[in-house]
Design a protein around this motif. Sequence first.
Motif, PDB file in Angstrom:
ATOM      1  N   GLU A  46       0.806  -1.212   0.000  1.00 17.02           N
ATOM      2  CA  GLU A  46       0.000   0.000   0.000  1.00 17.02           C
ATOM      3  C   GLU A  46       0.847   1.274   0.000  1.00 17.02           C
ATOM      4  O   GLU A  46       0.506   2.266  -0.650  1.00 17.02           O
ATOM      5  CB  GLU A  46      -0.942  -0.007   1.210  1.00 17.02           C
ATOM      6  N   ILE A  47       1.966   1.256   0.711  1.00 18.25           N
ATOM      7  CA  ILE A  47       2.834   2.444   0.703  1.00 18.25           C
ATOM      8  C   ILE A  47       3.490   2.599  -0.670  1.00 18.25           C
ATOM      9  O   ILE A  47       3.704   3.720  -1.151  1.00 18.25           O
ATOM     10  CB  ILE A  47       3.886   2.365   1.831  1.00 18.25           C
ATOM     11  N   ASP A  48       3.789   1.481  -1.331  1.00 17.07           N
ATOM     12  CA  ASP A  48       4.291   1.547  -2.714  1.00 17.07           C
ATOM     13  C   ASP A  48       3.279   2.233  -3.625  1.00 17.07           C
ATOM     14  O   ASP A  48       3.640   3.037  -4.493  1.00 17.07           O
ATOM     15  CB  ASP A  48       4.588   0.136  -3.243  1.00 17.07           C
ATOM     16  N   HIS A  49       1.993   1.909  -3.438  1.00 20.93           N
ATOM     17  CA  HIS A  49       0.943   2.568  -4.224  1.00 20.93           C
ATOM     18  C   HIS A  49       0.911   4.069  -3.924  1.00 20.93           C
ATOM     19  O   HIS A  49       0.717   4.890  -4.825  1.00 20.93           O
ATOM     20  CB  HIS A  49      -0.421   1.953  -3.917  1.00 20.93           C
ATOM     21  N   GLU A  50       1.093   4.407  -2.647  1.00 21.48           N
ATOM     22  CA  GLU A  50       1.113   5.823  -2.264  1.00 21.48           C
ATOM     23  C   GLU A  50       2.299   6.534  -2.911  1.00 21.48           C
ATOM     24  O   GLU A  50       2.181   7.679  -3.377  1.00 21.48           O
ATOM     25  CB  GLU A  50       1.179   5.945  -0.737  1.00 21.48           C
ATOM     26  N   ILE A 164      10.022  11.368   0.028  1.00 18.70           N
ATOM     27  CA  ILE A 164      11.225  10.904   0.737  1.00 18.70           C
ATOM     28  C   ILE A 164      10.825  10.124   1.994  1.00 18.70           C
ATOM     29  O   ILE A 164      11.361   9.043   2.277  1.00 18.70           O
ATOM     30  CB  ILE A 164      12.127  12.104   1.113  1.00 18.70           C
ATOM     31  N   LYS A 165       9.858  10.671   2.734  1.00 18.06           N
ATOM     32  CA  LYS A 165       9.404  10.033   3.970  1.00 18.06           C
ATOM     33  C   LYS A 165       8.821   8.651   3.693  1.00 18.06           C
ATOM     34  O   LYS A 165       9.135   7.676   4.396  1.00 18.06           O
ATOM     35  CB  LYS A 165       8.350  10.924   4.635  1.00 18.06           C
ATOM     36  N   GLN A 166       7.985   8.538   2.674  1.00 14.38           N
ATOM     37  CA  GLN A 166       7.356   7.254   2.367  1.00 14.38           C
ATOM     38  C   GLN A 166       8.372   6.242   1.848  1.00 14.38           C
ATOM     39  O   GLN A 166       8.275   5.044   2.146  1.00 14.38           O
ATOM     40  CB  GLN A 166       6.214   7.444   1.353  1.00 14.38           C
ATOM     41  N   ARG A 167       9.353   6.707   1.071  1.00 17.09           N
ATOM     42  CA  ARG A 167      10.394   5.797   0.579  1.00 17.09           C
ATOM     43  C   ARG A 167      11.234   5.252   1.733  1.00 17.09           C
ATOM     44  O   ARG A 167      11.571   4.067   1.765  1.00 17.09           O
ATOM     45  CB  ARG A 167      11.278   6.520  -0.444  1.00 17.09           C
ATOM     46  N   GLU A 168      11.571   6.119   2.683  1.00 14.48           N
ATOM     47  CA  GLU A 168      12.326   5.674   3.859  1.00 14.48           C
ATOM     48  C   GLU A 168      11.499   4.666   4.664  1.00 14.48           C
ATOM     49  O   GLU A 168      12.015   3.668   5.159  1.00 14.48           O
ATOM     50  CB  GLU A 168      12.682   6.880   4.730  1.00 14.48           C
ATOM     51  N   ARG A 169      10.221   4.946   4.764  1.00 12.40           N
ATOM     52  CA  ARG A 169       9.320   4.084   5.522  1.00 12.40           C
ATOM     53  C   ARG A 169       9.223   2.686   4.887  1.00 12.40           C
ATOM     54  O   ARG A 169       9.282   1.673   5.584  1.00 12.40           O
ATOM     55  CB  ARG A 169       7.948   4.750   5.562  1.00 12.40           C
ATOM     56  N   VAL A 170       9.058   2.648   3.551  1.00 14.88           N
ATOM     57  CA  VAL A 170       8.895   1.360   2.887  1.00 14.88           C
ATOM     58  C   VAL A 170      10.202   0.566   2.898  1.00 14.88           C
ATOM     59  O   VAL A 170      10.197  -0.676   2.997  1.00 14.88           O
ATOM     60  CB  VAL A 170       8.348   1.549   1.453  1.00 14.88           C
ATOM     61  N   LEU A 171      11.340   1.256   2.815  1.00 19.09           N
ATOM     62  CA  LEU A 171      12.638   0.570   2.882  1.00 19.09           C
ATOM     63  C   LEU A 171      12.846  -0.071   4.250  1.00 19.09           C
ATOM     64  O   LEU A 171      13.352  -1.200   4.353  1.00 19.09           O
ATOM     65  CB  LEU A 171      13.772   1.559   2.578  1.00 19.09           C
TER      66      LEU A 171
END
Length: 359
Positions: A46-50, A164-171
Motif C-alpha cells: 500500500e505504501i508503494d501505491h502511495e 522521501i518520507k514514504q520511501r524511507e518508511r517502505v525501505l
Amino acid sequence: MRLIYLLVPLLLLSLLHPQHNLLADPVKPENDDQQQMLQKSLSIVEIDHEIDRITRQQDDTQTGIGKLQSQLEAKQEQIKNRQEHAGAVVRSYYMGERDNLFTLLFSAKSLSNLLEIYSYYEMIMDQDKTVLNAYQSQYQSIKETQQRMENSYAQLTAIKNSLIKQRERVLALQKDLDSSIAGSSDPEAMKKMIQEFTNYWENVGMYEVKRYFSALSSAMDDLPEFIQNKKGAIRTNGTTYSIEIQEDDLNDFLKSKNELFNNFAFHFRDNKVIAAGESGNLSLQVEGHYSVENEPENSILFHVDKLVFNGLELPDTTCRQLEKEFDLGFYPQQIVSFVKATEVTSRDQILHVTLKLSM
C-alpha cells in the motif's frame, strides 16, 4: 461434441465475472509471526501505491509550474509595451500637459469651439484611462501568476518531502520483512504465502474494501432525507438545534439502501465510530471519528483512523486515500438550511450533532 457444449457456457461465465472471483480463498496466518509478516507485506504494497500516487502528483505539479513559467514570461513581455504607454501618460500628467489641455476649455471663443475642445479633451482622457487600466490589469495578472507559481513550488516541496518520507518508511519495512522471512522456519514457503496474499489483496481485497466504501458514500447522500423523516431525530431549544441518530436506526437505514450492510453494522462508542462486518472469508473493520469542518462548507466529515482487512491493519496512507476518494460525511444545511453544525459527539449508541442558527 457434448464437451464443447459444456465448456462454452463455462467460458462465457468466466468472462462475465472479474478475475478476483476465481482466486483461492484468502491466506490465513497460522501464528503471530506470520501475522506480523503479512501485516508488513500489506503495508509495503500500500505504501508503494502511495509512492506511485505521490510521484504522479509530483510530475503533474512540475508540469504545471512549467506552464505557469511560460505564461509569466509571455505576460512580462506584454507588460513592457503597456509600461511604456502608461509611463508616457503618467509623465504627461506630471509635466502638466493634461492641465494645459484643460485650460484650453476656458479659452474657447464660441460654444461650438468649446464643444470641439471638450470632445478632444474627453477622448484623450478616455484613452489615458484605457492605457492605465490595461497596464494595471497586466500587472495584476503577473502578480497572480507569480503567486500561483510560489504556491506550486511550496506544494512541490511538500510532495517531495512526503515522497522521501514514504520511501524511507517502505525501505525500513522491507528490511524488517526480509529479516523476518530469513529467520522463519521455511523462508521459501513464507515468500510464497506473502505473494499469494499480495495477489489476493490487489485482486480481491482492495476491490471489496472500495465496494463497501462506495456503498457507504452513496447511502450518505440520502441520509439528510432519512433524518428529516425520522420522528424525534431533530430537536430545537431556542436558537440551538440538535440531531440525534441512534446506531440501530442508522444500521436499518443502511440495510434499506444496500444488501451489503446485512452483515455490516455501525457502532457509536466514546467519540469513536466503529463499522465492522463479515462476508464469507472476508472481514472488514473501520474505526474513525466525525469532525465539524467549515471549509469549503459546513459539514460533518468522517475520518478513517484504522482499517483492518481480514485481521490485518492497513497503513495510514490507505486510510487517507479512501477518505479522499469516498465522501462518508453529511451536510447539516441539507437537513435544516438556516443552521450550521458546531459540535459532533458519538457515545452510548448515539451520534449527536449540535447546530446553531447560521447568521
